[in-house]
Design an enzyme around this catalytic site. Sequence first.
Site, PDB file in Angstrom:
ATOM      1  N   HIS A  57       7.905  -7.441  -1.347  1.00  0.00           N
ATOM      2  CA  HIS A  57       7.529  -6.836  -0.064  1.00  0.00           C
ATOM      3  C   HIS A  57       8.390  -7.438   1.045  1.00  0.00           C
ATOM      4  O   HIS A  57       8.104  -7.248   2.224  1.00  0.00           O
ATOM      5  CB  HIS A  57       6.060  -7.132   0.268  1.00  0.00           C
ATOM      6  CG  HIS A  57       5.058  -6.444  -0.602  1.00  0.00           C
ATOM      7  ND1 HIS A  57       5.182  -5.142  -1.012  1.00  0.00           N
ATOM      8  CD2 HIS A  57       3.882  -6.882  -1.115  1.00  0.00           C
ATOM      9  CE1 HIS A  57       4.123  -4.815  -1.757  1.00  0.00           C
ATOM     10  NE2 HIS A  57       3.333  -5.856  -1.847  1.00  0.00           N
ATOM     11  N   GLY A  73       2.468   2.405  -2.791  1.00  0.00           N
ATOM     12  CA  GLY A  73       2.550   2.978  -4.132  1.00  0.00           C
ATOM     13  C   GLY A  73       3.309   2.081  -5.105  1.00  0.00           C
ATOM     14  O   GLY A  73       3.828   2.544  -6.119  1.00  0.00           O
ATOM     15  N   LYS A 131       0.788  -1.228   0.000  1.00  0.00           N
ATOM     16  CA  LYS A 131       0.000   0.000   0.000  1.00  0.00           C
ATOM     17  C   LYS A 131       0.826   1.287   0.000  1.00  0.00           C
ATOM     18  O   LYS A 131       0.336   2.359   0.326  1.00  0.00           O
ATOM     19  CB  LYS A 131      -1.013   0.061   1.175  1.00  0.00           C
ATOM     20  CG  LYS A 131      -1.779  -1.217   1.469  1.00  0.00           C
ATOM     21  CD  LYS A 131      -2.296  -1.911   0.247  1.00  0.00           C
ATOM     22  CE  LYS A 131      -3.417  -1.153  -0.418  1.00  0.00           C
ATOM     23  NZ  LYS A 131      -3.796  -1.818  -1.690  1.00  0.00           N
ATOM     24  N   PHE A 164      -3.266   8.776 -11.457  1.00  0.00           N
ATOM     25  CA  PHE A 164      -4.232   7.903 -10.780  1.00  0.00           C
ATOM     26  C   PHE A 164      -5.427   7.589 -11.694  1.00  0.00           C
ATOM     27  O   PHE A 164      -5.796   6.435 -11.871  1.00  0.00           O
ATOM     28  CB  PHE A 164      -4.698   8.578  -9.484  1.00  0.00           C
ATOM     29  CG  PHE A 164      -5.703   7.781  -8.715  1.00  0.00           C
ATOM     30  CD1 PHE A 164      -5.301   6.752  -7.873  1.00  0.00           C
ATOM     31  CD2 PHE A 164      -7.061   8.043  -8.831  1.00  0.00           C
ATOM     32  CE1 PHE A 164      -6.225   6.002  -7.155  1.00  0.00           C
ATOM     33  CE2 PHE A 164      -8.000   7.302  -8.129  1.00  0.00           C
ATOM     34  CZ  PHE A 164      -7.573   6.283  -7.293  1.00  0.00           C
ATOM     35  N   ARG A 208      -8.062   3.057  -5.086  1.00  0.00           N
ATOM     36  CA  ARG A 208      -9.148   3.435  -4.182  1.00  0.00           C
ATOM     37  C   ARG A 208      -9.314   4.948  -4.171  1.00  0.00           C
ATOM     38  O   ARG A 208     -10.288   5.482  -4.664  1.00  0.00           O
ATOM     39  CB  ARG A 208      -8.852   2.901  -2.770  1.00  0.00           C
ATOM     40  CG  ARG A 208      -9.988   3.060  -1.772  1.00  0.00           C
ATOM     41  CD  ARG A 208      -9.541   2.632  -0.384  1.00  0.00           C
ATOM     42  NE  ARG A 208      -8.463   3.473   0.122  1.00  0.00           N
ATOM     43  CZ  ARG A 208      -8.637   4.561   0.865  1.00  0.00           C
ATOM     44  NH1 ARG A 208      -9.847   4.925   1.227  1.00  0.00           N
ATOM     45  NH2 ARG A 208      -7.600   5.280   1.274  1.00  0.00           N
ATOM     46  N   LYS A 209      -8.344   5.665  -3.618  1.00  0.00           N
ATOM     47  CA  LYS A 209      -8.472   7.110  -3.473  1.00  0.00           C
ATOM     48  C   LYS A 209      -7.229   7.829  -4.006  1.00  0.00           C
ATOM     49  O   LYS A 209      -7.322   8.897  -4.589  1.00  0.00           O
ATOM     50  CB  LYS A 209      -8.687   7.441  -2.001  1.00  0.00           C
ATOM     51  CG  LYS A 209      -9.458   8.698  -1.752  1.00  0.00           C
ATOM     52  CD  LYS A 209     -10.012   8.712  -0.338  1.00  0.00           C
ATOM     53  CE  LYS A 209     -10.796   9.988  -0.103  1.00  0.00           C
ATOM     54  NZ  LYS A 209     -11.334  10.035   1.264  1.00  0.00           N
ATOM     55  N   GLY A 210      -6.072   7.259  -3.728  1.00  0.00           N
ATOM     56  CA  GLY A 210      -4.824   7.825  -4.238  1.00  0.00           C
ATOM     57  C   GLY A 210      -4.542   9.220  -3.719  1.00  0.00           C
ATOM     58  O   GLY A 210      -4.104  10.085  -4.467  1.00  0.00           O
ATOM     59  N   SER A 242      -5.316   2.605   4.028  1.00  0.00           N
ATOM     60  CA  SER A 242      -5.389   1.940   2.735  1.00  0.00           C
ATOM     61  C   SER A 242      -5.476   0.423   2.921  1.00  0.00           C
ATOM     62  O   SER A 242      -6.274  -0.268   2.274  1.00  0.00           O
ATOM     63  CB  SER A 242      -4.154   2.317   1.902  1.00  0.00           C
ATOM     64  OG  SER A 242      -4.156   1.655   0.668  1.00  0.00           O
ATOM     65  N   SER A 271       0.794   7.655 -15.999  1.00  0.00           N
ATOM     66  CA  SER A 271       0.778   7.015 -14.682  1.00  0.00           C
ATOM     67  C   SER A 271      -0.027   7.817 -13.665  1.00  0.00           C
ATOM     68  O   SER A 271       0.112   7.603 -12.463  1.00  0.00           O
ATOM     69  CB  SER A 271       2.210   6.769 -14.200  1.00  0.00           C
ATOM     70  OG  SER A 271       2.908   7.990 -14.166  1.00  0.00           O
ATOM     71  N   ARG A 307       5.701   5.447   2.316  1.00  0.00           N
ATOM     72  CA  ARG A 307       4.526   6.324   2.409  1.00  0.00           C
ATOM     73  C   ARG A 307       4.196   6.528   3.874  1.00  0.00           C
ATOM     74  O   ARG A 307       4.499   5.658   4.713  1.00  0.00           O
ATOM     75  CB  ARG A 307       3.362   5.641   1.682  1.00  0.00           C
ATOM     76  CG  ARG A 307       2.094   6.451   1.606  1.00  0.00           C
ATOM     77  CD  ARG A 307       0.986   5.635   0.936  1.00  0.00           C
ATOM     78  NE  ARG A 307      -0.194   6.448   0.704  1.00  0.00           N
ATOM     79  CZ  ARG A 307      -1.341   5.976   0.274  1.00  0.00           C
ATOM     80  NH1 ARG A 307      -1.472   4.672   0.011  1.00  0.00           N
ATOM     81  NH2 ARG A 307      -2.382   6.779   0.085  1.00  0.00           N
ATOM     82  N   TYR A 333       6.126   8.440  -1.459  1.00  0.00           N
ATOM     83  CA  TYR A 333       4.836   8.557  -2.152  1.00  0.00           C
ATOM     84  C   TYR A 333       4.385  10.017  -2.171  1.00  0.00           C
ATOM     85  O   TYR A 333       3.884  10.516  -3.185  1.00  0.00           O
ATOM     86  CB  TYR A 333       3.804   7.687  -1.409  1.00  0.00           C
ATOM     87  CG  TYR A 333       2.395   7.730  -1.957  1.00  0.00           C
ATOM     88  CD1 TYR A 333       1.975   6.811  -2.909  1.00  0.00           C
ATOM     89  CD2 TYR A 333       1.474   8.680  -1.493  1.00  0.00           C
ATOM     90  CE1 TYR A 333       0.681   6.839  -3.399  1.00  0.00           C
ATOM     91  CE2 TYR A 333       0.173   8.711  -1.982  1.00  0.00           C
ATOM     92  CZ  TYR A 333      -0.216   7.791  -2.936  1.00  0.00           C
ATOM     93  OH  TYR A 333      -1.498   7.819  -3.419  1.00  0.00           O
TER      94      TYR A 333
HETATM   95  P1  A3P Z   1      -5.240   4.292  -1.330  1.00  0.00           P
HETATM   96  O1  A3P Z   1      -5.816   3.015  -0.824  1.00  0.00           O
HETATM   97  O2  A3P Z   1      -4.911   5.252  -0.221  1.00  0.00           O
HETATM   98  O3  A3P Z   1      -6.057   4.922  -2.402  1.00  0.00           O
HETATM   99  P2  A3P Z   1       0.212  -0.407  -3.661  1.00  0.00           P
HETATM  100  O4  A3P Z   1       0.300  -0.253  -5.125  1.00  0.00           O
HETATM  101  O5  A3P Z   1       1.568  -0.429  -2.981  1.00  0.00           O
HETATM  102  O6  A3P Z   1      -0.642  -1.550  -3.240  1.00  0.00           O
HETATM  103  O7  A3P Z   1      -0.464   0.912  -3.085  1.00  0.00           O
HETATM  104  C1  A3P Z   1      -1.817   1.194  -3.324  1.00  0.00           C
HETATM  105  C2  A3P Z   1      -2.106   2.646  -2.978  1.00  0.00           C
HETATM  106  O8  A3P Z   1      -1.473   3.493  -3.964  1.00  0.00           O
HETATM  107  C3  A3P Z   1      -3.581   2.976  -3.001  1.00  0.00           C
HETATM  108  O9  A3P Z   1      -3.800   3.963  -1.998  1.00  0.00           O
HETATM  109  C4  A3P Z   1      -3.739   3.514  -4.418  1.00  0.00           C
HETATM  110  O10 A3P Z   1      -4.868   4.308  -4.621  1.00  0.00           O
HETATM  111  C5  A3P Z   1      -2.468   4.320  -4.567  1.00  0.00           C
HETATM  112  N1  A3P Z   1      -2.124   4.558  -5.984  1.00  0.00           N
HETATM  113  C6  A3P Z   1      -2.037   3.648  -6.982  1.00  0.00           C
HETATM  114  N2  A3P Z   1      -1.758   4.224  -8.156  1.00  0.00           N
HETATM  115  C7  A3P Z   1      -1.655   5.543  -7.913  1.00  0.00           C
HETATM  116  C8  A3P Z   1      -1.386   6.679  -8.738  1.00  0.00           C
HETATM  117  N3  A3P Z   1      -1.181   6.553 -10.044  1.00  0.00           N
HETATM  118  N4  A3P Z   1      -1.364   7.894  -8.147  1.00  0.00           N
HETATM  119  C9  A3P Z   1      -1.597   8.027  -6.835  1.00  0.00           C
HETATM  120  N5  A3P Z   1      -1.859   7.002  -6.000  1.00  0.00           N
HETATM  121  C10 A3P Z   1      -1.883   5.764  -6.525  1.00  0.00           C
END
Ligand code: A3P
Length: 280
Positions: free
Chosen positions: A89, A44, A42, A210, A240-242, A119, A208, A111, A174
């Site tokens: 991871h 990024g 989570k 969100f 989800r929210k980003g 998240s 790239s 992050r 992040y």
């Molecule tokens: P949220 O749940 O806070 O929205 P990972 O890829 O390590 O699993 O991390 C996922 C998190 O990164 C999620 O956070 C997701 O929305 C966010 N994320 C993925 N792509 C993104 C982008 N292009 N820009 C910003 N945030 C992004």
Amino acid sequence: EDDLVHTFNGITFTTRSSPELLNSLVTFDAREDDVLLVSYPKSGTHWLAEIIMHLYASEVALTSPIEFGDVSKLEQLNCLSCKRIIPTHLDGDMLPPTFWLKQCKAIYIIRNPKDIAVSMYHYYRENPNLPTIDSWPHFLQMFLQGNVVCGSWFDHVLSWEKHRSDKNTLFLYYEDMQKDLPGVVKNVSAFLGVNTTESGIGEICEKSSFNEMKTNTEKENHDPNHTVCVLTSNRKLIFRKGAVGDWKNHFTSKQNRMFEETFNKKMAFSEVAKHLVYEC
Ligand code: A3P
């Protein structure tokens, strides 16, 4: 429930990482030109993977995480003839030692752990591969104790921080990607030694974003075995929210105090943690 996760080296793994594979990691042969994409879940991971793949165009293979799969995994990785971008991871202490010996490049993305906790909480609730969670307060406690998949965020960061000054390790935030994506992309391309132009960087930032990634993922059918995160069974759940600071919509002030107490205790000597953005 119990058949979704297991414990190895005191760390919780999903059963998508077999104990046999985890056991055999020490025998893995890294190559000098491997690039590791390292993160706690989570943080990024998908975002950074997207950027790296655009930077390299098509000359490289983005593999699934080294700890994802069964014992045949290492052999599969051996069979790839092109340059490998390998997500993981894994805790720094569990990484196959040849990655260190051969001084492979590694990018570690970090992050704000408060946003990670939020998240991950939502992710646990939506993801059928993860145990059931009854409430946010309970999950937060599990997170602070490190009783979640991939173990403690604090220990993960500390295990990788030991390598902070290695010239082949790059730490990214992040929050910095949110603030200045072109700057971060430039930084990554210089670190990887990839040639890019200003307009190329602009294009990568657009691709790239969100919204772009979310929309593309919804349109495509993804192979569940091709994942950059061990926990991801369905890529659609990732976007989800980003945002930065969503923790403020979830934490009570008491939970925030509790979090900071653990944070200050665990991260007292961490340089990496000092650079984390806390927009309180
Ligand atoms: P949220 O749940 O806070 O929205 P990972 O890829 O390590 O699993 O991390 C996922 C998190 O990164 C999620 O956070 C997701 O929305 C966010 N994320 C993925 N792509 C993104 C982008 N292009 N820009 C910003 N945030 C992004």
